[in-house]
Design a protein around this motif. Structure first.
Motif, PDB file in Angstrom:
ATOM      1  N   GLY A 106       0.799  -1.227   0.000  1.00 26.29           N
ATOM      2  CA  GLY A 106       0.000   0.000   0.000  1.00 26.29           C
ATOM      3  C   GLY A 106       0.830   1.275   0.000  1.00 26.29           C
ATOM      4  N   ASP A 107       0.176   2.368  -0.363  1.00 30.67           N
ATOM      5  CA  ASP A 107       0.809   3.680  -0.328  1.00 30.67           C
ATOM      6  C   ASP A 107       0.411   4.402   0.946  1.00 30.67           C
ATOM      7  N   GLU A 108       1.240   5.330   1.368  1.00 31.45           N
ATOM      8  CA  GLU A 108       0.943   6.097   2.577  1.00 31.45           C
ATOM      9  C   GLU A 108      -0.208   7.066   2.297  1.00 31.45           C
ATOM     10  N   THR A 109      -1.208   7.034   3.161  1.00 31.90           N
ATOM     11  CA  THR A 109      -2.362   7.917   3.001  1.00 31.90           C
ATOM     12  C   THR A 109      -2.231   9.100   3.944  1.00 31.90           C
ATOM     13  N   GLU A 110      -3.166  10.048   3.810  1.00 33.81           N
ATOM     14  CA  GLU A 110      -3.176  11.206   4.704  1.00 33.81           C
ATOM     15  C   GLU A 110      -3.392  10.761   6.144  1.00 33.81           C
ATOM     16  N   GLU A 111      -4.192   9.701   6.329  1.00 31.76           N
ATOM     17  CA  GLU A 111      -4.425   9.187   7.686  1.00 31.76           C
ATOM     18  C   GLU A 111      -3.138   8.630   8.281  1.00 31.76           C
ATOM     19  N   ASP A 112      -2.331   7.928   7.448  1.00 31.09           N
ATOM     20  CA  ASP A 112      -1.048   7.408   7.925  1.00 31.09           C
ATOM     21  C   ASP A 112      -0.115   8.546   8.333  1.00 31.09           C
ATOM     22  N   LYS A 113      -0.082   9.599   7.498  1.00 30.66           N
ATOM     23  CA  LYS A 113       0.785  10.734   7.797  1.00 30.66           C
ATOM     24  C   LYS A 113       0.365  11.411   9.105  1.00 30.66           C
ATOM     25  N   LYS A 114      -0.965  11.560   9.279  1.00 29.09           N
ATOM     26  CA  LYS A 114      -1.469  12.193  10.496  1.00 29.09           C
ATOM     27  C   LYS A 114      -1.116  11.366  11.713  1.00 29.09           C
ATOM     28  N   ALA A 115      -1.247  10.027  11.584  1.00 33.42           N
ATOM     29  CA  ALA A 115      -0.921   9.136  12.698  1.00 33.42           C
ATOM     30  C   ALA A 115       0.556   9.229  13.046  1.00 33.42           C
ATOM     31  N   ALA A 116       1.413   9.340  12.002  1.00 29.23           N
ATOM     32  CA  ALA A 116       2.852   9.455  12.239  1.00 29.23           C
ATOM     33  C   ALA A 116       3.179  10.757  12.963  1.00 29.23           C
ATOM     34  N   GLU A 117       2.501  11.843  12.563  1.00 28.83           N
ATOM     35  CA  GLU A 117       2.722  13.131  13.222  1.00 28.83           C
ATOM     36  C   GLU A 117       2.282  13.085  14.680  1.00 28.83           C
ATOM     37  N   GLU A 118       1.167  12.380  14.948  1.00 32.09           N
ATOM     38  CA  GLU A 118       0.693  12.259  16.326  1.00 32.09           C
ATOM     39  C   GLU A 118       1.661  11.449  17.173  1.00 32.09           C
ATOM     40  N   ARG A 119       2.254  10.407  16.558  1.00 30.58           N
ATOM     41  CA  ARG A 119       3.235   9.612  17.299  1.00 30.58           C
ATOM     42  C   ARG A 119       4.469  10.436  17.637  1.00 30.58           C
ATOM     43  N   GLU A 120       4.907  11.251  16.677  1.00 28.55           N
ATOM     44  CA  GLU A 120       6.061  12.103  16.925  1.00 28.55           C
ATOM     45  C   GLU A 120       5.764  13.128  18.011  1.00 28.55           C
ATOM     46  N   ALA A 121       4.548  13.691  17.976  1.00 28.51           N
ATOM     47  CA  ALA A 121       4.158  14.678  18.983  1.00 28.51           C
ATOM     48  C   ALA A 121       4.109  14.039  20.366  1.00 28.51           C
ATOM     49  N   ALA A 122       3.697  12.758  20.412  1.00 28.22           N
ATOM     50  CA  ALA A 122       3.602  12.064  21.701  1.00 28.22           C
ATOM     51  C   ALA A 122       4.972  11.827  22.318  1.00 28.22           C
ATOM     52  N   LYS A 123       6.016  11.825  21.458  1.00 30.17           N
ATOM     53  CA  LYS A 123       7.371  11.589  21.966  1.00 30.17           C
ATOM     54  C   LYS A 123       7.970  12.829  22.627  1.00 30.17           C
ATOM     55  N   LYS A 124       7.312  14.006  22.468  1.00 29.03           N
ATOM     56  CA  LYS A 124       7.875  15.252  22.962  1.00 29.03           C
ATOM     57  C   LYS A 124       7.045  15.773  24.137  1.00 29.03           C
ATOM     58  N   PRO A 125       7.347  15.364  25.372  1.00 32.19           N
ATOM     59  CA  PRO A 125       6.578  15.816  26.527  1.00 32.19           C
ATOM     60  C   PRO A 125       6.759  17.313  26.768  1.00 32.19           C
ATOM     61  N   ALA A 126       5.719  17.940  27.283  1.00 31.05           N
ATOM     62  CA  ALA A 126       5.757  19.382  27.555  1.00 31.05           C
ATOM     63  C   ALA A 126       6.786  19.714  28.637  1.00 31.05           C
ATOM     64  N   LYS A 127       6.906  18.845  29.623  1.00 28.56           N
ATOM     65  CA  LYS A 127       7.853  19.066  30.709  1.00 28.56           C
ATOM     66  C   LYS A 127       8.742  17.834  30.857  1.00 28.56           C
ATOM     67  N   LYS A 128       9.911  18.051  31.399  1.00 28.99           N
ATOM     68  CA  LYS A 128      10.840  16.963  31.626  1.00 28.99           C
ATOM     69  C   LYS A 128      10.276  16.028  32.668  1.00 28.99           C
ATOM     70  N   LYS A 129      10.090  14.763  32.288  1.00 26.12           N
ATOM     71  CA  LYS A 129       9.535  13.775  33.207  1.00 26.12           C
ATOM     72  C   LYS A 129      10.477  12.593  33.314  1.00 26.12           C
ATOM     73  N   GLU A 130      10.154  11.723  34.236  1.00 21.60           N
ATOM     74  CA  GLU A 130      10.901  10.487  34.371  1.00 21.60           C
ATOM     75  C   GLU A 130      10.729   9.685  33.077  1.00 21.60           C
ATOM     76  N   SER A 131      11.810   9.100  32.590  1.00 20.67           N
ATOM     77  CA  SER A 131      11.767   8.393  31.328  1.00 20.67           C
ATOM     78  C   SER A 131      10.682   7.337  31.310  1.00 20.67           C
ATOM     79  N   GLY A 132       9.800   7.388  30.293  1.00 19.91           N
ATOM     80  CA  GLY A 132       8.729   6.415  30.167  1.00 19.91           C
ATOM     81  C   GLY A 132       9.085   5.343  29.162  1.00 19.91           C
ATOM     82  N   LYS A 133       8.128   4.409  28.978  1.00 21.97           N
ATOM     83  CA  LYS A 133       8.308   3.333  28.020  1.00 21.97           C
ATOM     84  C   LYS A 133       7.142   3.323  27.042  1.00 21.97           C
ATOM     85  N   SER A 134       7.392   2.740  25.879  1.00 22.33           N
ATOM     86  CA  SER A 134       6.356   2.603  24.862  1.00 22.33           C
ATOM     87  C   SER A 134       6.376   1.187  24.311  1.00 22.33           C
TER      88      SER A 134
END
Length: 222
Positions: A106-134
């Protein structure tokens, strides 16, 4: 319009799929499509009579896939601990009657791109916290149907990085004799970047002898 199924390893997710399949033979019509393959990969085992529509659909898909793999299976169960995974959104068929030119991955769709952007945003916490896991579910795709999938998995698991822990895996039929490896991994967020893991370790030498490409199917914070 794409249909989204979530948490197909849970009773609520299977109930939603069972209701959707009521009166239907397959996910997107009267014939097996890529949508069925993607949903089938997310339903780890046949749920049985508790969800009769899913059970009937699962058997139908299994029967069609079995025709492409005439070897005798002995039966495999995959276990492991990890956070729940979410099935990737099903993609729309490219065009009616275009199955001969099917792109298996398959080809990457707009939904895939949006999901990737959300995953990247989730990796950047607003404040420094104790290291989490995923918890991450990764699709690892071979070059063709002649690729040794056992050696492919060995190459993937040979990658060792502080904060990276490989988990359960299974082979999923894609079509035309090709299978892909679905593998779970747990990462320490501050130590491991999944994008770097794919670009700098899994798709370069020596792994790229067996690995064509990798896709993130699900990414969940623990």
């Amino acid at each position: 319009m794409a249909i989204t199924f979530s948490d197909l390893h849970t009773e609520s997710g299977l109930k939603s799929l069972d209701e959707f399949l009521s009166g239907k033979s397959y996910v997107s019509g009267d014939n097996l499509t890529k949508d069925d393959i993607k949903v089938y990969a997310a339903v780890l085992v046949n749920p049985g009579n508790s969800f009769p529509n899913v059970c009937k659909w699962y058997d139908a898909v299994s029967s069609q896939l079995a025709a492409s793999f005439p070897g005798k299976a002995v039966g495999v169960r995959v276990g492991g601990k990890g956070a729940p995974v979410v099935a990737a959104p099903a993609k729309e068929e490219a065009a009616a009657g275009d199955d001969d030119d099917l792109d298996l991955f398959g080809d990457e769709t707009e939904e895939d791109k949006k999901a990737a952007e959300e995953r990247e945003a989730a990796k950047k916490p607003a404040k420094k916290k104790e290291s989490g896991k995923s918890s991450v579910l990764l699709d690892v795709k071979p070059w063709d149907d002649e690729t040794d999938m056992k050696k492919l998995e060995e190459a993937v698991r040979s990658v060792e990085i502080p904060g990276l822990f490989w988990g359960a895996s299974k082979l999923v039929a894609v079509g035309y004799g090709i299978k892909k490896l679905q593998i779970m991994l747990t990462i320490v967020d501050d130590l491991v970047s999944v994008d770097d893991l794919i670009e700098e370790r899994l798709t370069v030498e020596p792994c790229n002898e067996y690995v064509q490409s990798c896709d993130i199917v699900a990414f969940n914070k623990i």
